[in-house]
Design a protein around this motif. Structure first.
Motif, PDB file in Angstrom:
ATOM      1  N   GLY A 348      50.161  13.885  47.700  1.00 12.11           N
ATOM      2  CA  GLY A 348      49.116  14.527  46.905  1.00 12.11           C
ATOM      3  C   GLY A 348      48.577  13.619  45.810  1.00 12.11           C
ATOM      4  N   SER A 349      48.879  12.345  45.877  1.00 16.48           N
ATOM      5  CA  SER A 349      48.483  11.445  44.801  1.00 16.48           C
ATOM      6  C   SER A 349      48.270  10.056  45.383  1.00 16.48           C
ATOM      7  N   ASP A 350      47.513   9.202  44.672  1.00 19.13           N
ATOM      8  CA  ASP A 350      47.328   7.840  45.165  1.00 19.13           C
ATOM      9  C   ASP A 350      48.475   6.928  44.749  1.00 19.13           C
ATOM     10  N   THR A 351      49.184   7.295  43.702  1.00 22.06           N
ATOM     11  CA  THR A 351      50.182   6.368  43.162  1.00 22.06           C
ATOM     12  C   THR A 351      51.593   6.947  43.156  1.00 22.06           C
ATOM     13  N   ASP A 352      51.718   8.215  42.852  1.00 21.93           N
ATOM     14  CA  ASP A 352      53.062   8.769  42.704  1.00 21.93           C
ATOM     15  C   ASP A 352      53.595   9.308  44.016  1.00 21.93           C
ATOM     16  N   GLU A 353      54.768   8.824  44.379  1.00 20.55           N
ATOM     17  CA  GLU A 353      55.416   9.382  45.568  1.00 20.55           C
ATOM     18  C   GLU A 353      56.028  10.735  45.226  1.00 20.55           C
ATOM     19  N   GLU A 354      56.185  11.555  46.245  1.00 22.71           N
ATOM     20  CA  GLU A 354      56.723  12.902  46.035  1.00 22.71           C
ATOM     21  C   GLU A 354      58.237  12.853  45.891  1.00 22.71           C
ATOM     22  N   VAL A 355      58.740  13.711  45.030  1.00 24.92           N
ATOM     23  CA  VAL A 355      60.182  13.972  44.987  1.00 24.92           C
ATOM     24  C   VAL A 355      60.536  14.708  46.288  1.00 24.92           C
ATOM     25  N   ILE A 356      61.533  14.225  47.004  1.00 24.94           N
ATOM     26  CA  ILE A 356      61.724  14.786  48.362  1.00 24.94           C
ATOM     27  C   ILE A 356      62.140  16.252  48.341  1.00 24.94           C
ATOM     28  N   LEU A 357      62.704  16.712  47.233  1.00 26.90           N
ATOM     29  CA  LEU A 357      63.067  18.133  47.166  1.00 26.90           C
ATOM     30  C   LEU A 357      61.828  19.030  47.062  1.00 26.90           C
ATOM     31  N   ASP A 358      60.657  18.408  46.835  1.00 25.39           N
ATOM     32  CA  ASP A 358      59.432  19.202  46.828  1.00 25.39           C
ATOM     33  C   ASP A 358      58.868  19.426  48.222  1.00 25.39           C
ATOM     34  N   TYR A 359      59.406  18.725  49.209  1.00 22.77           N
ATOM     35  CA  TYR A 359      58.933  18.960  50.581  1.00 22.77           C
ATOM     36  C   TYR A 359      59.528  20.255  51.118  1.00 22.77           C
ATOM     37  N   GLN A 360      58.682  21.043  51.743  1.00 26.00           N
ATOM     38  CA  GLN A 360      59.136  22.348  52.243  1.00 26.00           C
ATOM     39  C   GLN A 360      60.320  22.213  53.186  1.00 26.00           C
ATOM     40  N   ARG A 361      60.244  21.224  54.059  1.00 25.84           N
ATOM     41  CA  ARG A 361      61.322  21.075  55.041  1.00 25.84           C
ATOM     42  C   ARG A 361      62.650  20.761  54.342  1.00 25.84           C
ATOM     43  N   HIS A 362      62.590  19.928  53.339  1.00 27.11           N
ATOM     44  CA  HIS A 362      63.808  19.573  52.613  1.00 27.11           C
ATOM     45  C   HIS A 362      64.401  20.821  51.942  1.00 27.11           C
ATOM     46  N   GLN A 363      63.552  21.641  51.389  1.00 29.06           N
ATOM     47  CA  GLN A 363      64.016  22.890  50.772  1.00 29.06           C
ATOM     48  C   GLN A 363      64.624  23.807  51.830  1.00 29.06           C
ATOM     49  N   ARG A 364      63.954  23.879  52.977  1.00 26.22           N
ATOM     50  CA  ARG A 364      64.436  24.722  54.085  1.00 26.22           C
ATOM     51  C   ARG A 364      65.796  24.259  54.591  1.00 26.22           C
ATOM     52  N   ARG A 365      66.027  22.969  54.465  1.00 28.16           N
ATOM     53  CA  ARG A 365      67.311  22.438  54.931  1.00 28.16           C
ATOM     54  C   ARG A 365      68.427  22.746  53.935  1.00 28.16           C
ATOM     55  N   LEU A 366      68.117  22.732  52.653  1.00 30.42           N
ATOM     56  CA  LEU A 366      69.198  22.831  51.663  1.00 30.42           C
ATOM     57  C   LEU A 366      69.348  24.206  51.008  1.00 30.42           C
ATOM     58  N   PHE A 367      68.260  24.899  50.722  1.00 30.57           N
ATOM     59  CA  PHE A 367      68.395  26.127  49.922  1.00 30.57           C
ATOM     60  C   PHE A 367      69.083  27.272  50.658  1.00 30.57           C
ATOM     61  N   PRO A 368      68.780  27.505  51.936  1.00 30.42           N
ATOM     62  CA  PRO A 368      69.528  28.583  52.613  1.00 30.42           C
ATOM     63  C   PRO A 368      71.033  28.284  52.632  1.00 30.42           C
ATOM     64  N   ARG A 369      71.397  27.026  52.731  1.00 35.29           N
ATOM     65  CA  ARG A 369      72.826  26.676  52.706  1.00 35.29           C
ATOM     66  C   ARG A 369      73.401  26.876  51.310  1.00 35.29           C
ATOM     67  N   LEU A 370      72.576  26.682  50.309  1.00 37.33           N
ATOM     68  CA  LEU A 370      73.011  26.967  48.936  1.00 37.33           C
ATOM     69  C   LEU A 370      73.249  28.473  48.781  1.00 37.33           C
ATOM     70  N   ALA A 371      72.354  29.265  49.318  1.00 31.85           N
ATOM     71  CA  ALA A 371      72.514  30.729  49.242  1.00 31.85           C
ATOM     72  C   ALA A 371      73.798  31.161  49.937  1.00 31.85           C
ATOM     73  N   THR A 372      74.060  30.588  51.101  1.00 34.74           N
ATOM     74  CA  THR A 372      75.284  30.943  51.828  1.00 34.74           C
ATOM     75  C   THR A 372      76.518  30.532  51.029  1.00 34.74           C
ATOM     76  N   THR A 373      76.448  29.373  50.393  1.00 31.74           N
ATOM     77  CA  THR A 373      77.587  28.897  49.606  1.00 31.74           C
ATOM     78  C   THR A 373      77.854  29.835  48.428  1.00 31.74           C
ATOM     79  N   TYR A 374      76.802  30.345  47.813  1.00 33.30           N
ATOM     80  CA  TYR A 374      76.986  31.355  46.764  1.00 33.30           C
ATOM     81  C   TYR A 374      77.643  32.609  47.339  1.00 33.30           C
TER      82      TYR A 374
END
Lengths: 706, 706
Positions: A348-374
């Protein structure tokens, strides 16, 4: 200084308009927004520590000590030596001996003992499991299957580690089916001794910690034979090595050698050839043999006796559930910390790379597992309380014990599989860095691999759960009033009609079940989630029960075949039951006192867990008319929404697990990635500011001379 | 002698009456039954070997040699030394050098080269991957990115291993996003040299095989800057170590140390500080710099040039697809062999325990993975043929190259994830024995772990596939005739109507689509399976394309956010595309000449693969009205049926992979379990026959004196 904590995403995630207007679709509020909820990390952390918070905190001081931690890359021999030394430290500080009797220096504190013990996984799973072999299996067998004489004679040496011992139950030929082990202990009334024999190769004891090197005694499980009658599996205290470290006469063994993990433990095999032990070495709490060879037991049914004996050893499953959950929490702390610092691709920018946790797929990979761990963390604490009540005698009826064992059989498979899955996803989410031993994910995964099949193979345990659910189900209808039965019949008939006539009936079924999922917004309602999850377990069990009806009247072979034809369904039903238990624990945890911001975020996480379960089994809900196609689609859309909502709190939620850098011990979770990213961005910013950046190539260059 | 091959189950599996009468529900025919099909294992084995069967057989002679195999438990240092020695054997026998030019001793045989090379995974994945680094990356970069001078000067030393080298592309800060690497190569016209620099810590090269110890040169990827212009990433030949093994001036590095696997490879980091190399060391096939610093390229678009250069390195992905498939086949051979001998629990008999492969759950765990492994084997051979056509120049248009890269990006993620999943399931299916290093499953899994993220992160690769599918989709409608567009609009409108008005419309949609799944029996029809699978890919892409329509007109940040909100869907669509490709390959393989029995069994296996994909995504088919609830349920019932049908052929199907005991090298797959089981059963049979068996305890024993 670099701010290594980028708590909030500045991204205002765009979400599709969701089909149902009852879900707000406004922008996700971030922490910077004064109206956004905030998480009280400290308070949440205390809640996650659970009933034995102080014990856990004391154990975490131990696991933070470098001398108690795993060193990557040690040879098997050195790793074994190191873990043995660490065990001596544990014996000396006494924390792991809480479950032993007060008069021997313990505290009769069963829950606290496990709570402290399972924390050891963070230092080194080999340390946890070798400690578990010594005190949780070998020692616990003497404690629970032996009587006072055994306690006074053997426990002191077990507790202070002067007598390392093996728990000799599993054989090469029999793991999950303990009742069928081949080793025999035949009483010889003339000498007053039991004679131990390994009748064939498959009856060698195998995979026993402490057997390859350190063990000088064992609790041995064998078929007790006296006066020509086999009274089934009993436990015996058997010395196996002399003072010089060699096997005693009649005993032999082998080293299991290198394993996929847990190489700090000396697993090995044992076999016995006419090994004689005194009659008194029978651990005789549940069965005894008199001098003349007469067998007696306080439990008349051989089957009930066997299961009672095995039931005293449930603590292994309890502690694996806790340790697997702790390892999952650690893995997610590493991956989410790294993911919030690592940048890749400019989107979304010409210069700044994205933080990978902002990618939807990355969130989909980690957050449901975080919920299960809780969910697992909360479920585990309740499980541990139940365990403590049974073992302290506070609530120790047959039903309590059965419930505890069913709980163990339901939760241990889910959490141990979850740990492997989470460690792997975390590893992949950290890319090549995740594969380096210094970042710990690969080592933990290798060590925890065996959790899926030891202390009961996960599939076998789930089948036990399913059988218990089937029994409860038929009991319910044995005593059901006419009304309950009528409701069952009507439901069943409705199901049939739908199967028979297809979708039009299905449509009606959906709308008739007005209380469930009337609108998409209702998915946020805990009662709706509960009904969806409960209904599925009950319906699955009811469906299989219907198909198995009459099986008891069939010849044994046909009955077994019929059961086998539904084995997969049954195991899936048991899994659904375990997930429901976890969901209920999570939901009860929301009733604890907490501020509204924390409750809000935790409720999103609970919803993510609950709706994740619904999404995973969406086809079932559709086929059985519990959700319409429209609502089913909204489940996924709402999960996407929840994931975006949780993003700004992801670091808070892993910080609340409470692991310090001394526990994480992963280079990539140290903040180093944020420093590197900042250095790189500063370099380019300086180039742009000073005009020293090379120009980008113009779209067309001169064609090459060829 | 013990018959270690129990080919057929005697169990006559009982299956629920399936809802649709078109599926026969008679007993499963076993091999003993003269009307049952038989599999021609030898013929099938030859088919599985594929296009380069002779090359594979020659490679398997090498992988059967003990000196070429992994020894479990070596220290990292010893493992590295061993693998380096093994590489010298490979260099000497020349098999792995087939892809190099004939005039230098190669064969210009690109497909055969990969076919032989990927077989090495069976000996030791470290050997395969270190060989891949030397000849497949370092050497191939010189071959494909360099020109004749480079070939003549560098390839001989690379081929004979006198010059071990690193492939220095990845940096700590940039893995998948190669275009953004930070290393610079700035041309200094005064000296006629490139000056290599690592401007910041994140630009260190990392994870490079041969970098920690053995490498004396590297192909280095860096931003080429000349005359103040950055022409993007180019490759340079850079000596890194002197004759004494120490780094040359300006070069430094670190050892990556212990990893989760592949510890026979010396991965490490490199950094460069004003390192000067001659202008001629630019590998100048796709871009060159003249003495005066003028840049030229045969490809005018910088973007296309970059992707062309990277495209020449696709062979890494090709070989990972093949190696992952080979490892899956090996794992299933071990687990299915053991499962057909191992017995546990008496279910249908008083004395005989069941063979665990007769349990439905065990079949459900292994057979679908077997079906996928077959699909991958056939898909891989076609992929390799395509690769060979492009690299030999037989079919080498831009479209061919793009297709090949998309194929690589679609297949490599699926097969590498499948290998990890299969190795783990096989490990668990073998219980504690599976965890012992001697049974190989844990070691292979550890080594293959990194396959999921190297040579392109699997998620990133699938996103590339999705973008290609989206591009194709929009292109299709740019040139579509009115009829195609009208059909699209009608379909889309039908979808809308259903979303808007709910289930009644859904019912009609299902019945309107008369060609799909008119009856359950139709599920066996290849055209029906194809339509179900194809339809899903097209619909998913079409759906997202609709949602992204207009994104190009949005500001960059909003467009990126919109894309990100559909990232997960897109990646799932790409996965579905890859699975469809595998299904199509499997289906084409059924057209090869074979006897009818083999074709029958292979067709069941293909159906299991195809319907397994449908079952996995059943919710999608239900939500989108492609299957009615009744038919959806029949999918699972039919899969259960297929699994029972395949049971008697499971050993044939793994035997056809053609791995000998020298390849398997797993104690539990040696027949030892069958011997042990036979010994135990003989022992009990003898006891029963002689009357020496102890009696079972009578239901009630005397109550204990308390």
């Amino acid at each position: 200084m670099v701010d290594t904590k980028q708590r909030s995403s500045t991204r205002s995630t765009t979400i599709d308009p969701i089909l149902d207007a009852s879900i707000d679709t406004g922008p996700i509020k971030t922490v910077g927004d004064p109206t956004a909820p905030t998480v009280n990390v400290e308070q949440l952390g205390r809640q996650l520590l659970g009933t034995w918070a102080d014990v856990r905190l004391a154990a975490r001081e131990v696991t933070a000590r470098p001398d108690m931690q795993r060193i990557e890359g040690l040879s098997m021999a050195d790793h074994r030596l190191r873990v043995l030394e660490q065990l001596k430290v544990l014996a000396a500080n006494g924390h792991v001996l809480r479950a032993f009797p007060k008069h021997l220096g313990g505290h009769d504190d069963h829950g606290g003992n496990i709570a402290g013990f399972e924390e050891l996984v963070i230092a080194d799973p080999s340390l946890q499991i070798k400690g578990g072999v010594q005190w949780g299996l070998f020692g616990a067998a003497v404690l629970h299957l032996g009587t006072k004489n055994h306690h006074d004679k053997y426990l002191p040496g077990i507790m202070d580690l002067s007598v390392p011992g093996a728990f000799a139950m599993t054989e090469i030929g029999h793991g999950s089916d303990v009742a069928s082990i081949g080793t025999t202990a035949t009483f010889d009334a003339e000498t007053g001794e039991f004679v131990i024999n390994t009748p064939f190769r498959a009856a060698w004891k195998d995979y026993l910690g402490n057997a390859a090197k350190d063990g000088i005694a064992a609790v041995l499980f064998a078929q007790l034979i006296t006066q020509g009658v086999n009274h089934g599996v009993h436990a015996f205290y058997v010395p196996i090595r002399g003072a010089d470290g060699t096997f005693l006469p009649g005993i032999g063994g082998e080293d299991d050698g290198l394993k996929g993990g847990l190489n700090g433990i000396d697993n090995g095999r044992l076999h016995f050839d006419d090994v004689r032990i005194p009659r008194e070495n029978l651990l005789n709490r549940y069965g005894d043999v008199a001098e003349d060879g007469t067998y007696t037991s306080p439990i008349s049914s051989p089957g009930r006796r066997f299961f009672t004996m095995l039931g005293t050893l449930v603590q292994g499953r309890v502690s694996l559930d806790g340790a697997a959950t702790a390892a999952s929490a650690l893995a997610l702390t590493i991956a989410i910390t790294y993911g919030s610092q690592r940048r890749q691709f400019t989107a979304g920018s010409d210069t700044d790379e994205e933080v990978i946790l902002d990618y939807q797929r990355h969130q989909r990979r980690l957050f449901p597992r975080l919920a299960t761990t809780y969910a697992q963390t909360f479920a585990h604490d309740e499980f541990l309380v139940k365990f403590d009540e049974v073992f302290s005698g506070k609530a120790d009826t047959d039903d309590d014990r059965q419930d505890l064992e069913t709980l163990a059989a339901a939760l241990k498979p889910l959490s141990t599989w979850h740990a492997l899955d989470t460690l792997q996803e975390a590893r992949e989410a950290c890319g090549g860095a995740g594969f380096l031993a210094e970042n710990r994910l690969v080592g933990l995964r290798a060590d925890l691999d065996i959790f899926a099949t030891f202390e009961g193979d996960n599939n076998v345990l789930l089948q036990l759960v399913a059988k218990r659910l089937l029994t409860d189900y038929s009991r319910k209808f044995a005593t059901a009033d006419a009304g309950a039965l009528a409701r069952y019949v009507v439901q069943h008939a409705a199901g049939r009609a739908y199967h028979g006539t297809g979708l039009r009936t299905l449509g009606q079924t959906v709308f008739d079940r007005g209380s469930t999922a009337r609108s998409v917004g209702a998915l946020r309602d805990a009662d709706v989630q509960r009904e969806l999850l409960t209904d599925r377990v009950e319906s699955m069990i009811g469906e299989v029960a219907g198909k198995l009806r009459g099986a008891t009247k069939l010849p044994k072979k046909q009955a077994a075949d019929l059961f086998n034809a539904h084995q997969n369904e049954l195991i899936e039903a048991a899994r659904a039951h375990g997930e429901l238990l976890q969901w209920e624990s999570f939901t009860r945890a929301l009733d604890a006192p907490m501020d509204s911001g924390t409750r809000q975020v935790l409720t999103w996480l609970r919803d993510l867990f609950g709706l994740g379960l619904v999404e995973k089994n969406l086809a079932w809900y559709l086929i059985h008319g519990r959700l319409s196609a429209q609502r089913a689609q909204a489940v996924t859309a709402y999960i996407d929404r929840l994931i975006a909502r949780i993003r700004p709190y992801a670091l808070d939620l892993v910080d609340a697990f409470g692991y310090s850098p001394d526990h994480l011990r992963a280079t990539i979770a140290s903040g180093i990635e944020a420093e590197r990213q900042a250095e790189a961005r500063d370099y380019y910013a300086e180039q742009r500011a000073s005009g020293s950046a090379p120009a980008a190539e113009k779209p067309a260059v001169k064609p090459a001379r060829k």
